[in-house]
Design a protein around this motif. Structure first.
Motif, PDB file in Angstrom:
ATOM      1  N   ARG A 127      -8.677  -2.253  21.386  1.00  0.00           N
ATOM      2  CA  ARG A 127      -8.129  -2.627  20.230  1.00  0.00           C
ATOM      3  C   ARG A 127      -6.522  -2.470  20.236  1.00  0.00           C
ATOM      4  N   SER A 129      -4.740  -2.038  23.095  1.00  0.00           N
ATOM      5  CA  SER A 129      -4.268  -2.858  24.062  1.00  0.00           C
ATOM      6  C   SER A 129      -4.017  -4.190  23.541  1.00  0.00           C
ATOM      7  N   ALA A 130      -4.829  -4.860  22.757  1.00  0.00           N
ATOM      8  CA  ALA A 130      -4.958  -6.222  22.085  1.00  0.00           C
ATOM      9  C   ALA A 130      -3.547  -6.200  21.321  1.00  0.00           C
ATOM     10  N   GLU A 131      -3.233  -5.165  20.632  1.00  0.00           N
ATOM     11  CA  GLU A 131      -1.872  -5.242  19.727  1.00  0.00           C
ATOM     12  C   GLU A 131      -0.575  -5.245  20.532  1.00  0.00           C
ATOM     13  N   LYS A 133      -0.237  -5.816  23.756  1.00  0.00           N
ATOM     14  CA  LYS A 133       0.231  -7.153  24.752  1.00  0.00           C
ATOM     15  C   LYS A 133       1.096  -8.118  24.070  1.00  0.00           C
ATOM     16  N   GLY A 150      -1.153  -4.685  28.195  1.00  0.00           N
ATOM     17  CA  GLY A 150      -1.964  -3.920  27.063  1.00  0.00           C
ATOM     18  C   GLY A 150      -1.421  -2.662  27.170  1.00  0.00           C
TER      19      GLY A 150
END
Length: 672
Positions: A127, A129-131, A133, A150
């Motif tokens: 979660r 990493s998704a923010e 990237k 990420g």
């Protein structure tokens, strides 16, 4: 000790063969283990090191998911960087999962409506990493070399800090609203976000650069868009000037462009100053965003800060007026203080008539200080026109101000013509020229007790008077300003003098004499390097003379001071070092002036006719005195001066002995 050694060897850290012996190698292996495992590398097996060294969990496992209390390593540091970038403070980015990091993880979990466990498992890591990237991709679009995977590594975090500094934001690593707006906002629509320009950049700074490149005869279209044509022009510019030819116009390219952009040479000093401001007005720079990214801040080395004073300083640089007439300043009160020190600051209500080329200062009642500045370019009895930067429109603009405007604090006088009324009287102009001559002397030296003393005594100066700045029993240093070039013209024009990294060099072009003196010390060379026989385009000569019991060596410069149109004044400006024998010198006391005259006369008549086996030329005497001059000015140390004076007399004796060997018939005239 044996237990520690065995544990270290099991983990791949070799120790001494002798069991139980704590040698230097053991300490180094403990430190290496601590460093590798994100512990304080102090060589001491304290509780944290002991737990990791003797525990069941291996060091590598502490950096694997799930991350929790007592985890440590690079992945923990990546977690801390990610939390900061998302505006959550983990209380440090040291790679150690402590109480601060646990609290930050719980805060992130609460924000994401997850259970507040304080543990980072695989799902939570994904979660985060998704923010991260998209932030990495935006940084890459701005030219930063970071991965877009990420993982918030050190390169990614440093890119955030650098981006914030360049855009005058708080460099805290947290991508809040301000940073995010600049990072994502109008990035594709154009606008100046950085002084580093590359293909795809656009806006006012790009347009400004295009105009300067066009001045240098590079083929560019002035449209404010950094396209392929612009990139080729930049590459050609970089290649021509020995820079990395990558098509990216960064700090080194800007620096070189400012260097090669020719300074203005026409007109008087103040009119060049006005001309420089008018040229910048025509170039029409204006901020695209309120971020203080400007060519003037880039030139000054303080981009991202308020730039009105830097604009004035840049115009003075273009007009070749730094730093004697106009100071190099970025903070308005510093400019006021400079003009006050030079006795050239006049308050609005003092009755002073502003002059063309004055630096005007405005008072900000909200800030409670002088907070804006500009350049007076024209006016009349009602008001003045001012060209300034960083005003209401965050641009270079020309505006009109009433002479009675209460926000005008005062004016820094640069010697221009009054905006109305008659020019200065001859007497006023002469006095102003004298002050300009002494300000010229001040500019020859870096700040020191000597220049401070000179500034304090400006009101007592007069023509043809030796102003003593330093004095003891054996040495003096003085300044004198004489009207006209007669003093300068009477000096020997064949003597050259220069200070460089190799030392002090003196030579006589006609007679072939030369001498070089090294050993000044690296710290003294920069302080003395501006002393030569040409200063600020003013040629100089050397004079050796005698006054009473003093031997005098003077560096004399010719200088024309332009006060106003039709009011030019010529001066000979001299820096003189006075030397006389020490009282306890075993040689006879100083002889009358007439004897010195005879000695100097014979030195001059022998030049070019006598060869010296030890090369003790007459110039050697002058050289020795000059060495005392420059070193004493630099050190201001009486003991050093005394030692140098003693060495000087050693020079005189050797020279004298060589002279007698070469011309024995001179003995009766020189023996005393």
């Amino acid at each position: 000790m044996r237990r520690i050694q065995r544990a270290l060897r099991e983990k791949g850290y070799p120790t001494a063969a002798e069991e139980g012996y704590a040698d230097a190698n053991l300490i180094e292996q403990i430190r290496a283990y601590q460093k590798q495992n994100w512990l304080t590398a102090d060589g001491q097996v304290g509780p944290a090191t002991e737990e990791l060294l003797f525990g069941a969990i291996q060091g590598d496992a502490l950096d694997s998911l799930p991350l929790k209390r007592k985890s440590r390593g690079e992945r923990v540091q990546n977690l801390q960087y990610a939390l900061r970038m998302l505006c959550i403070d983990p209380n440090g980015t040291d790679g150690i999962f402590g109480g601060g990091t646990e609290a930050a993880v719980k805060k992130y979990q609460k924000r994401s409506q997850l259970a507040e466990s304080g543990v980072v498992d695989t799902a939570l890591w994904g979660r985060l990493s998704a923010e991260i990237k998209p932030l990495q991709e935006a940084l890459r679009n701005k030219g930063y070399s970071c991965r877009a995977d990420g993982v918030a590594d050190t390169a990614c975090y440093q890119a955030v800090l650098d981006f914030q500094r360049k855009h005058a934001l708080s460099a805290d690593g947290m991508i809040g609203r301000g940073t995010k707006t600049l990072l994502f906002g109008d990035a594709n629509a154009g606008g100046t976000l950085s002084a580093v320009l590359r293909e795809g950049s656009s806006g006012s700074l790009t347009r400004y650069l295009q105009q300067l490149l066009a001045e240098q005869n590079y083929a560019v279209t002035v449209d404010g868009v950094f396209g392929s044509e612009m990139k080729r022009a930049v590459e050609n510019f970089q290649q021509k000037h020995g820079l990395t030819s990558d098509g990216i116009f960064g700090a080194q390219s800007w620096k070189k462009l400012f260097e090669v952009r020719s300074k203005l040479t026409l007109f008087s000093d103040t009119m060049r100053f006005v001309q420089a401001a008018e040229i910048e007005l025509q170039l029409g720079f204006a901020e695209d965003y309120e971020n203080n990214i400007t060519p003037y801040g880039e030139w000054y080395g303080l981009n991202g800060e308020s730039w009105c004073a830097m604009f004035v300083s840049y115009c003075a640089y273009r007009a070749n007026m730094l730093p004697v007439f106009v100071p190099r300043f970025a903070y308005c009160p510093d400019g006021v203080n400079y003009y006050r020190k030079m006795k050239r600051y006049y308050k609005r209500d003092s009755g002073y008539i502003p002059k063309v080329g004055d630096v005007i200062f405005f008072y900000n009642y909200r800030k409670g200080r002088v907070a804006h500045t500009g350049i007076v370019v024209e006016g009349d009895a009602r008001g003045i026109f001012v060209i300034d930067g960083n005003g209401i429109e965050n641009s270079v603009r020309k505006s009109w101000h009433s002479l009675k405007e209460d926000t005008i604090d005062g004016y820094g006088d640069n010697g221009g013509l009054p905006i109305y009324g008659s020019p200065l009287t001859e007497l006023e102009a002469q006095r102003q020229a004298e002050l300009m001559a002494f300000h010229f002397v001040e500019g020859l030296f870096p700040p020191s007790p000597l220049t401070e003393k000179l500034s304090e005594r400006l009101d007592k100066l007069g023509l043809d008077k030796d102003l003593i700045l330093y004095e003891n029993m054996y040495n003096k240093f003085s300044v004198k300003v004489s009207r006209g070039f007669s003093w300068y013209l009477s000096c020997d024009e064949n003597t050259s003098f220069d200070i460089s990294a190799d030392g002090v060099s003196l030579s006589h072009s006609r007679d072939g004499f030369g001498a070089t003196f090294d050993g000044l010390g690296e710290e003294l060379i920069p302080r003395l390097s501006n002393l030569s026989l040409e200063i600020d385009n003013a040629p100089g000569r050397i004079e050796v003379s005698v006054e009473g019991t003093w031997i005098k060596v003077s560096l004399v410069f010719e200088k024309v001071m332009h006060v106003a149109e039709g009011q030019d004044f010529k001066f000979s400006i001299g820096l003189t070092w006075w030397v006389r024998p020490l009282d306890d010198d075993p040689r006879p006391p100083a002889v009358p002036m007439e004897s010195y005259d005879a000695l100097i006369y014979n030195i001059r008549t022998l030049q070019g006719k006598v060869s010296y086996e030890e090369n003790w030329a007459p110039l050697g005497v002058s050289a020795a005195i000059l060495i005392i001059l420059v070193l004493a000015v630099a050190t201001q140390n009486p003991e050093t001066v005394k030692n140098l004076a003693e060495k000087f007399w050693e020079f005189v004796i050797k020279w004298y002995e060589g002279l007698l060997r070469a011309q024995p018939q001179l003995t009766p005239r020189l023996a005393h």
